[in-house]
Enzyme design. Structure first.
Site: not given
Ligand code: GRF
Length: 201
Positions: A13, A108, A89-90, A144, A171, A92, A64
């Site tokens: 992303n 998400h 992955m954290r 989320d 995608e 905030l 944190r």
């Molecule tokens: C994606 O599926 C995003 O929606 C989720 O974590 C994944 C990250 O993938 N939050 P990338 O690191 O962007 O390839």
């Protein structure tokens, strides 16, 4: 608008955002920095290859709040106005969220509020839903949870596996994130309670 991107892993992303900024698809913007909380994040190399400054800020046994304060300082030092979480992955801290009011976004891989948290695609697949998708939302202090910017619905085929479904969603994530950021950067929207209303299409 100066954008900062936070990652923890693969960074696909992040790559979609960087390329959209560099091609002008997201107008009048610059990706000022990509920050990872993990040394091993594959995305770091991908950002460097695209000429973007990177920084690793691991938690190193800190709270944190301490960890987030260092990240906020790095972002502010570079004039970042919009923060994009891209596989970060954290959760905030409130101080982080308050440092960028309504200017932190996340993607998400489900249609929120269904299937929050980890492995959302697998959760949706195992639940047996026929339609799932992805959501770009503003970030608040709950997981989320913030106001939804855009969503894309995706059908689950009978032949799908959790893996093929994840690939299909990914995608669409890239396109949805770019579309959402374009609209945010252009600024033609209002947030009314939890509702993001676009004032121009
Ligand atoms: C994606 O599926 C995003 O929606 C989720 O974590 C994944 C990250 O993938 N939050 P990338 O690191 O962007 O390839």
């Amino acid at each position: 608008m100066k954008i900062g991107i936070l990652i923890s892993g693969r960074g696909s992303n992040m790559v979609a955002i960087v390329e959209a900024v560099q091609s002008g698809a997201i107008p009048n913007s610059e990706v000022a920095i990509v920050i990872s909380d993990k040394k091993s994040a594959e995305g770091l190399e991908k950002a460097k290859l695209r000429g973007v400054e990177t920084k690793i800020i691991t938690r190193k046994g800190r709270t944190r709040e301490e960890h987030d304060a260092e990240i906020v300082t790095e972002l502010k030092d570079r004039g970042v106005e919009l923060v994009c979480l891209a596989g970060y992955m954290r959760l905030l801290s409130s101080d982080f969220v308050r440092a960028f009011p309504n200017k932190i976004v996340n993607i998400h891989p489900s249609l929120l509020p269904s299937f929050k948290g980890l492995d959302a695609q697998k959760q949706a697949f195992e639940y047996g839903v026929k339609i799932t998708g992805c959501t770009v939302h503003f970030v608040d202090e709950d997981l989320d949870h913030g106001a939804i910017v855009l969503q894309k619905a995706i059908e689950v085929a009978d032949t799908d596996t959790a893996e093929s479904l994840s690939a299909k969603i990914l995608e669409h994530e890239h396109a949805l994130y770019v579309d959402a950021l374009k609209r945010i950067v252009e600024g033609h929207y209002e947030i009314i309670e939890r509702r993001v209303v676009f004032t121009k299409s």
